[in-house]
Write an enzyme that holds these catalytic residues in place. Structure first.
Site, short mmCIF file in Angstrom:
data_model
loop_
_atom_site.label_atom_id
_atom_site.label_comp_id
_atom_site.label_asym_id
_atom_site.label_seq_id
_atom_site.Cartn_x
_atom_site.Cartn_y
_atom_site.Cartn_z
N LYS A 195 0.84 -1.20 0.00
CA LYS A 195 0.00 0.00 0.00
C LYS A 195 0.88 1.26 0.00
O LYS A 195 0.66 2.16 -0.80
CB LYS A 195 -0.90 -0.01 1.23
N GLU A 202 11.06 -4.37 3.79
CA GLU A 202 11.18 -5.77 3.38
C GLU A 202 10.72 -5.95 1.93
O GLU A 202 11.38 -6.63 1.12
CB GLU A 202 10.32 -6.68 4.28
N GLY A 251 -4.22 -1.80 5.61
CA GLY A 251 -3.49 -2.96 5.08
C GLY A 251 -4.11 -4.28 5.52
O GLY A 251 -4.31 -5.18 4.71
N ARG A 252 -4.52 -4.36 6.81
CA ARG A 252 -5.05 -5.62 7.31
C ARG A 252 -6.49 -5.87 6.87
O ARG A 252 -7.10 -6.86 7.24
CB ARG A 252 -4.92 -5.67 8.83
N GLU A 289 -3.36 -5.93 15.46
CA GLU A 289 -2.89 -4.64 14.94
C GLU A 289 -4.01 -3.60 14.99
O GLU A 289 -3.76 -2.40 14.98
CB GLU A 289 -2.38 -4.78 13.50
N HIS A 336 -2.99 -32.20 20.31
CA HIS A 336 -1.78 -32.94 20.66
C HIS A 336 -0.61 -31.97 20.88
O HIS A 336 0.54 -32.35 20.81
CB HIS A 336 -1.45 -33.93 19.53
N LYS A 341 10.37 0.29 13.29
CA LYS A 341 10.87 0.50 11.93
C LYS A 341 11.95 1.58 11.94
O LYS A 341 13.03 1.43 11.37
CB LYS A 341 9.74 0.95 11.01
O1 F6P Z 1 2.65 -3.73 10.01
C1 F6P Z 1 2.51 -2.42 9.59
C2 F6P Z 1 1.95 -2.41 8.19
O2 F6P Z 1 1.74 -1.08 7.78
C3 F6P Z 1 0.65 -3.20 8.07
O3 F6P Z 1 -0.48 -2.49 8.52
C4 F6P Z 1 0.64 -3.47 6.58
O4 F6P Z 1 -0.27 -4.50 6.22
C5 F6P Z 1 2.10 -3.86 6.36
O5 F6P Z 1 2.85 -3.03 7.27
C6 F6P Z 1 2.59 -3.70 4.93
O6 F6P Z 1 2.43 -2.36 4.56
P1 F6P Z 1 2.48 -2.01 2.97
O7 F6P Z 1 1.30 -2.72 2.32
O8 F6P Z 1 2.36 -0.52 2.92
O9 F6P Z 1 3.79 -2.52 2.43
#
Ligand code: F6P
Length: 545
Positions: A204, A210, A265-266, A351, A382, A510
């Protein structure tokens, strides 16, 4: 002290919960309990009778909801009010699955139109790839899709694809890269042919470290394998709200699928973030997923509180966290395809509701979001069910199971069901001392030994659970189920009066991480940090302990 915990209802509910009899007695005294405390909607059936509650408990909980003005808060969300107050944003993931004829105005614009246009773009892309019209740089059809993203840009695509494996219509292989650990992308790239691989970069913000690092490595790999810069457009597409950064990064503007600030995002799997899912199951099934979620939206918006599935589940979760000191909640999916769902609900709920101030910035004086965890039934029996049955913590449980398997085989499914239902019964009724002693009656142990072992076999019971059933796991019932949990999360945040839609808590890690990164990559003296972080940095620089 917040108004919430000072309310008469809150105080009365506190006293009421402490006086409730054991669930065993609630069932003994009311043969209609199952019929009275179960409901169905949107292809789902909810048995909530194995909860520490009577109709009076429910009445207190619904009053809490009324006093929190829950129904007007629900309407406000659906109408695009900026309820994400700290970022001044609307929360409109529900618009992503709205019917085409619906009108949802945001700043004077009908956003359903944009959503529909994006879905059309998705359909064109999915059709081109699945029919072989979309070719790689050497003219070959695409065989592999690599989805690069993390958090909500990973969990939704990964877990929904896994859950809907019986509905995969394409022959594509799909791979998911999220972690910045090079082992993740390296292991995937080993399997791939650059000529027939397409990368879906899902972010987003298009600024998540990453995802950017993995995308750079994927692009480097592609070029080293023989692709050229002019060929990138055939092998890289992006899903983002940051079009500028994506084009700067080298993604062809025509290959960018938009998303919007009013989607967290979630909560984004319903947008083009779900592109990997659509590539695997086809747009018809993806639309069915959206349709199922839309049905749950309509249910949430219109059902009376006492028949409203997300409201009932949200209130019970709040009951255990705030009145029984439950610190976690376990989701047990008695279906192999749903094995990833607990991890999805972890980000969704933790979150959203892992917060400690109310909207007006006051520190809360009550527990908020519980730890969400869980796994696949019967495996958990188990592994961690011992703690659920005889541990000191109260851990409310959700059991989720389709009544019909996609793979009927002998006694498998009836055994799965017997375990699922047996576990909820054991959690509820437990085993008292006399029953434990009675079970030992035929044993050769002495009386004293039997008395001792019996004490170890006692299970207190009175452990609450919800059981959610569906006829079959389909795109539609999965859509309803996930939307159910989205709204269950909303209900709790609304009553706690917290912001469930920002995530400031993930920023500090971060930012500090970026500072440490600079120290790790250079010889900046790390003494400005605490001696632990400084020591760890120095050990990394040495490359040995
Ligand atoms: O964990 C923080 C966050 O902003 C989440 O809310 C989101 O899903 C994830 O990092 C990835 O963010 P992006 O889609 O902006 O890469």
């Amino acid at each position: 002290m917040t108004k919430l915990t000072q309310s008469q209802t809150w105080k009365a509910l506190k006293a009421h919960t402490q006086a409730l009899p054991h669930m065993r007695h609630l069932f003994e005294d009311n043969a209609q309990r199952f019929n009275q405390m179960s409901t169905s909607a949107c292809g789902l059936f909810l048995d909530y009778s194995k909860n520490r509650a009577t109709q009076e408990t429910l009445s207190f909980l619904f009053t809490l909801a009324d006093e929190a003005k829950l129904e007007s808060k629900i309407t406000a969300m659906f109408n695009g009010k900026a309820i994400n107050t700290t970022e001044n944003r609307a929360v409109l993931h529900t618009a992503l699955r709205a019917k085409p004829e619906q009108k949802i105005l945001l700043d004077g614009l009908n956003i359903v139109q944009e959503v529909q246009e994006t879905q059309l773009k998705m359909t064109t892309f999915v059709d081109a790839v699945s029919t072989g019209i979309w070719k790689g740089y050497t003219g070959k059809t695409i065989t592999d899709v690599v989805s690069i993203g993390i958090g909500g840009s990973f969990l939704g695509p990964k877990i929904v694809s896994q859950a809907l494996k019986p509905y995969w219509t394409s022959k594509l292989n799909c791979h998911f890269v999220a972690n910045v650990d090079a082992s993740s992308i390296t292991e995937k790239l080993k399997l791939l042919n650059a000529e027939t691989t397409i990368f879906v970069i899902s972010s987003k913000s298009f600024s998540t470290q990453e995802t950017l690092t993995n995308t750079i490595s994927a692009k480097d790999w592609f070029l080293k394998q023989g692709g050229e810069h002019k060929d990138v457009a055939k092998h890289f597409v992006a899903v983002t709200s940051n079009i500028v950064k994506a084009t700067e990064f080298g993604i062809d503007a025509d290959n960018i699928f938009p998303m919007w600030d009013w989607v967290g995002g979630r909560y984004s799997l319903w947008s083009a973030i779900g592109l990997p899912v659509a590539l695997l199951i086809g747009m018809k099934n993806f639309q069915a997923l959206l349709q199922g979620a839309n049905e749950m939206d309509q249910h949430f918006l219109n059902a009376p509180l006492n028949k409203n599935m997300p409201v009932i589940m949200g209130l019970f979760s709040l009951l255990y966290g705030n009145f029984h000191d439950a610190q976690s909640h376990v989701v047990l999916t008695y279906d192999h395809y749903l094995r990833g769902l607990p991890a999805y609900f972890q980000q969704l709920d933790m979150e959203s509701n892992g917060k400690s101030v109310t909207l007006d910035g006051n520190k809360v004086d009550f527990s908020t979001g519980p730890v969400i965890w869980g796994g696949e039934g019967t495996n958990g029996q188990h592994a961690y069910h011992q703690l659920l049955h005889q541990g000191t913590a109260l851990i409310p449980a959700d059991f989720i199971m389709p009544l019909n398997s996609h793979n009927p085989l002998g006694e498998h499914h009836v055994q799965l069901a017997s375990n699922c239902f047996g576990q909820t019964q054991a959690l509820m009724q437990g085993r008292n001392y006399d029953e434990a002693l009675d079970e030992l009656s035929g044993n050769q142990l002495s009386t004293d030994e039997k008395a001792l072992i019996a004490k170890h076999k006692v299970m207190l019971g009175n452990k609450p659970s919800n059981t959610i059933l569906m006829d079959k796991l389909t795109p539609s019932t999965l859509g309803s189920l996930i939307a159910l949990y989205e709204h269950r999360t909303f209900v709790q945040g609304a009553i706690w009066n917290i912001n469930s839609f920002d995530q400031w808590g993930v920023e500090l890690g971060k930012n500090l991480g970026n500072d440490v990164l600079n120290r790790l990559k250079s010889d900046i003296d790390a003494t400005a940090l605490d001696c632990s972080s400084n020591g760890l940095i120095n050990l990394f620089r040495q490359g040995k302990i």
